[in-house]
Design an enzyme around this catalytic site. Structure first.
Site, PDB file in Angstrom:
ATOM      1  N   HIS A 168       1.416  -2.212  -0.880  1.00 27.40           N
ATOM      2  CA  HIS A 168       1.160  -0.861  -0.369  1.00 27.40           C
ATOM      3  C   HIS A 168       2.438  -0.117  -0.023  1.00 27.40           C
ATOM      4  O   HIS A 168       2.410   0.852   0.735  1.00 27.40           O
ATOM      5  CB  HIS A 168       0.224  -0.911   0.853  1.00 27.40           C
ATOM      6  CG  HIS A 168      -1.035  -1.683   0.619  1.00 27.40           C
ATOM      7  ND1 HIS A 168      -2.016  -1.248  -0.238  1.00 27.40           N
ATOM      8  CD2 HIS A 168      -1.462  -2.874   1.115  1.00 27.40           C
ATOM      9  CE1 HIS A 168      -3.009  -2.137  -0.257  1.00 27.40           C
ATOM     10  NE2 HIS A 168      -2.685  -3.119   0.548  1.00 27.40           N
ATOM     11  N   LYS A 225      -3.745   8.147  12.692  1.00 22.38           N
ATOM     12  CA  LYS A 225      -4.420   8.465  11.433  1.00 22.38           C
ATOM     13  C   LYS A 225      -5.882   8.820  11.654  1.00 22.38           C
ATOM     14  O   LYS A 225      -6.463   9.630  10.928  1.00 22.38           O
ATOM     15  CB  LYS A 225      -4.298   7.284  10.471  1.00 22.38           C
ATOM     16  CG  LYS A 225      -2.898   7.070   9.909  1.00 22.38           C
ATOM     17  CD  LYS A 225      -2.919   6.003   8.833  1.00 22.38           C
ATOM     18  CE  LYS A 225      -1.550   5.857   8.179  1.00 22.38           C
ATOM     19  NZ  LYS A 225      -0.537   5.348   9.096  1.00 22.38           N
ATOM     20  N   ARG A 260       8.348  14.015   8.697  1.00 25.25           N
ATOM     21  CA  ARG A 260       9.768  13.668   8.589  1.00 25.25           C
ATOM     22  C   ARG A 260      10.196  13.849   7.139  1.00 25.25           C
ATOM     23  O   ARG A 260       9.383  14.204   6.280  1.00 25.25           O
ATOM     24  CB  ARG A 260       9.991  12.200   8.991  1.00 25.25           C
ATOM     25  CG  ARG A 260       9.105  11.239   8.203  1.00 25.25           C
ATOM     26  CD  ARG A 260       9.426   9.804   8.465  1.00 25.25           C
ATOM     27  NE  ARG A 260       8.436   8.883   7.929  1.00 25.25           N
ATOM     28  CZ  ARG A 260       8.336   8.498   6.673  1.00 25.25           C
ATOM     29  NH1 ARG A 260       9.174   8.981   5.773  1.00 25.25           N
ATOM     30  NH2 ARG A 260       7.415   7.638   6.290  1.00 25.25           N
ATOM     31  N   GLU A 272     -11.628   2.401   5.606  1.00 23.63           N
ATOM     32  CA  GLU A 272     -12.070   3.464   4.720  1.00 23.63           C
ATOM     33  C   GLU A 272     -12.311   2.872   3.344  1.00 23.63           C
ATOM     34  O   GLU A 272     -11.842   1.772   3.029  1.00 23.63           O
ATOM     35  CB  GLU A 272     -11.048   4.603   4.644  1.00 23.63           C
ATOM     36  CG  GLU A 272      -9.734   4.228   4.021  1.00 23.63           C
ATOM     37  CD  GLU A 272      -8.711   5.360   4.057  1.00 23.63           C
ATOM     38  OE1 GLU A 272      -8.910   6.311   4.842  1.00 23.63           O
ATOM     39  OE2 GLU A 272      -7.720   5.285   3.312  1.00 23.63           O
TER      40      GLU A 272
END
Length: 635
Positions: A226, A116, A285, A191
């Site tokens: 999440h 990421k 995917r 972040e």
């Protein structure tokens, strides 16, 4: 040319891919673990190869065993589904090196999105909006709250929200440890955290000839831990801000073009209420929630994956989005107890087929602790969002699901919630509105009465001599039967008279047989369907579904545990032990951590005291009800 495909996956997604493969005339190959030997997807394949073991590390993550299975069965292509090895660049390369067709994106594209941290740098360079990355060392009080995220994975693993600077170091350590266990890479980053953001994603499809489609957007904002629970297309937020869609699609196409993407993929964004959005990640995917895009476009995304893998051209433009589709994920879990996973035998599993049901289970399936807790995806489509939500809620409410607890009632509650119907569906939905309450005491008691009456009728039918238990020549004490609902014991009464079974008070028995009871309360008549299994009685009615456990009159002393015992709430693996024998602990202090169904669960001290026994160690597999530790009084 593809003639036979091995699906390197299990459950619902394996069945979904088999369905399209059969329609294309392809033969199908399954691989399965020991725990999955009797699951439906195994029987549905033309050939199946056993992968010895139960855990993903022993089975579905073993690329060498999967490629060997393809060779042995004559498969010439491998479809990875989602999860497991679907975004593993080394596995994709191994498939190609074995001379097989990889039904997925290029290896380099998978590698580009595998981290990421690196992915965000690539996207920023391509002109895609991103949230600024923060290294843990540079996070200040002005940056709070921040989200700690695993660089190498997703699905809520290795992710923590931090609101206090003094908690940051400990949460980074915990997230890193979880990421290392889940993905083999403990790298994390931070972040800025948008507490009430909207999770918007764009389905992309690209061929080898330069055509890149943006096939509509989806909204997946209603999440727990999440992880997505409800997904829909199109997004209510994007519908409200029409100028947002062209910008979203342009950013998604730029993201795909930047890495030379081919095949089906999803570019995920976090958006605010004003329509500003930021790149989160790209899933290289097929997504779990792909059915809502299929329902609103008429496409078969799996069929397109096969076509692109075979080198075919996509048309210049995708079909338009028409109508609205909503998908809910039916999980084996208890939302009222911290989303605790549920395991066991699924005795009965039936949903109305007026909606699409992509399921990995059927009657008699065993829900094991080794894999994700999702049982099925239930998808409804129609021209109007509100009508679709209400119809889907009704189908869920009328479903018959016995043997394993699920989030079915929560899903129906969400779909009927005024905030959901208004399109107010940000990621803080459950924080703001809580979760669906369980049935009230009156419903549980009425269901228990129906269960007791059906049980009594069944015993009468099985008794050779027609003198039932409790029969008296004169009026005497009523019959009593107790059931456990959660932690509560419910006792109900009924009488056996010359006229048969009767109940007291304002409740009247209208009709009765072994599996169906009709009761009338205050002039309102309701029907109850009762199904009894070993140690479990399930009661379904228009008031809701209630699972009861009969209380035995005589308890086996061997089944009792000492006061202060901490028992495993589910089967799982002990991943950490945070205390030692003799250590003084406070109520609520985390003592051990269990991993089950891809989720981490904390076992905390029930009261202040001292750890007098510790019966497990890290890495140990435990069964439900196993004593993990004992906390006694300090004295």
């Amino acid at each position: 040319m593809i003639t036979s495909v091995l699906v390197a996956n299990r459950g619902e997604i394996a069945r979904r891919i088999f369905r399209t493969a059969r329609s294309l005339g392809l033969s199908t190959v399954a691989v399965y673990s020991s725990a999955d030997a009797r699951m439906p997807f195994v029987d549905e394949a033309d050939a199946a190869v056993h992968l010895p073991g139960n855990t993903p590390g022993e089975t579905y993550l073993r690329s060498d065993l999967i490629i060997d299975a393809a060779r042995r069965t004559g498969a010439d292509a491998v479809h990875p589904g989602y999860g497991f090895l679907s975004e593993n660049a080394a596995f994709a390369q191994a498939v190609l090196d074995a001379g097989l067709t990889w039904v997925g994106p290029p290896v380099d594209a998978i590698s580009s999105m595998g981290s990421k941290i690196e992915a965000k740098k690539l996207m920023a360079a391509a002109g895609v909006p991103v949230l600024a990355e923060l290294t843990p060392a540079e996070v200040s009080a002005d940056d709070l709250p921040v989200l700690v995220k695993a660089s190498a994975g997703g699905g809520g693993r290795g992710m923590r929200v931090v609101s206090r600077l003094e908690d940051l170091a400990a949460e980074i350590d915990a997230a890193s440890a979880e990421a290392l266990s889940a993905f083999g890479d403990g790298t994390v980053f931070c972040e800025r955290y948008l507490a009430s953001g909207r999770h918007i994603e764009v389905q992309v499809m690209a061929d080898r000839h330069g055509t890149i489609w943006a096939v509509g957007e989806r909204e997946c904002s209603i999440q727990r831990r999440h992880q997505k629970v409800v997904e829909e297309a199109p997004s209510p937020l994007v519908e409200r801000i029409p100028a947002m869609r062209p910008r979203l699609f342009d950013a998604a196409r730029k993201a795909a073009a930047a890495i030379g993407y081919v095949g089906a993929g999803t570019v995920e964004f976090l958006a605010d209420e004003d329509g500003n959005f930021y790149f989160l990640e790209m899933n290289t995917r097929l997504q779990v929630e792909h059915p809502v895009t299929e329902e609103t476009t008429g496409l078969d995304l799996v069929e397109l994956q096969f076509a692109v893998a075979a080198g075919e051209h996509l048309p210049p433009e995708p079909p338009p989005t028409v109508g609205h589709a909503i998908e809910v994920r039916l999980y084996a879990e208890d939302p009222l107890h911290d989303w605790q996973p549920q395991t066991g035998t699924l005795q009965r599993f039936a949903l109305e087929r007026e909606v699409r049901v992509d399921s990995g289970v059927e009657d008699g399936s065993e829900v094991s602790p080794y894999y994700d807790a999702m049982l099925a995806k239930v998808i409804a489509y129609g021209p109007d969002r509100t009508a679709v939500a209400r119809r889907l809620a009704g189908v869920l409410q009328r479903a018959t699901i016995h043997g394993v607890g699920t989030n079915r009632d929560l899903l129906a509650w969400v779909l009927r919630h005024p905030a959901f119907l208004a399109g107010d569906t940000d990621t803080a939905f459950f924080d703001r509105h809580g979760v669906a309450p369980g049935p009230d005491d009156a419903v549980v008691r009425l269901s228990a009465l129906a269960a007791a009456l059906a049980d009594a009728a069944g015993r009468q039918a099985r008794t050779p001599v027609r003198v039932p238990s409790g029969w008296r020549n004169l009026v005497s004490q009523p019959q009593r039967k107790s059931y456990r609902y959660g932690d509560v014991v419910v006792e109900v009464e009924y009488r056996l008279t010359r006229d048969g079974l009767t109940v007291a008070g304002d409740t009247a028995l209208i009709s009765l047989d072994c599996g169906h009871v009709v009761l009338e309360v205050d002039g309102v008549r309701r029907s109850f369907d009762v199904a009894a299994y070993d140690g479990l009685t399930c009661v379904d009615s228009s008031l809701g579904s209630v699972a009861l456990r009969p209380v035995e009159r005589f308890v086996d002393p061997a089944a009792q545990v000492a006061a202060g015992s901490l028992v495993a709430p589910m089967p799982g693996t002990v991943i950490r032990v945070g205390v030692a024998v003799g250590e003084v602990v406070k109520q609520g202090q985390p003592l051990l951590w269990l991993e089950a169904m891809k989720m981490e669960h904390t076992i905390a001290a029930p009261a202040d005291g001292v750890v007098s026994e510790l019966t497990v160690e890290a890495g140990q597999q435990v069964e439900v009800g196993a004593v993990l530790a004992v906390v006694g009084e300090e004295t």
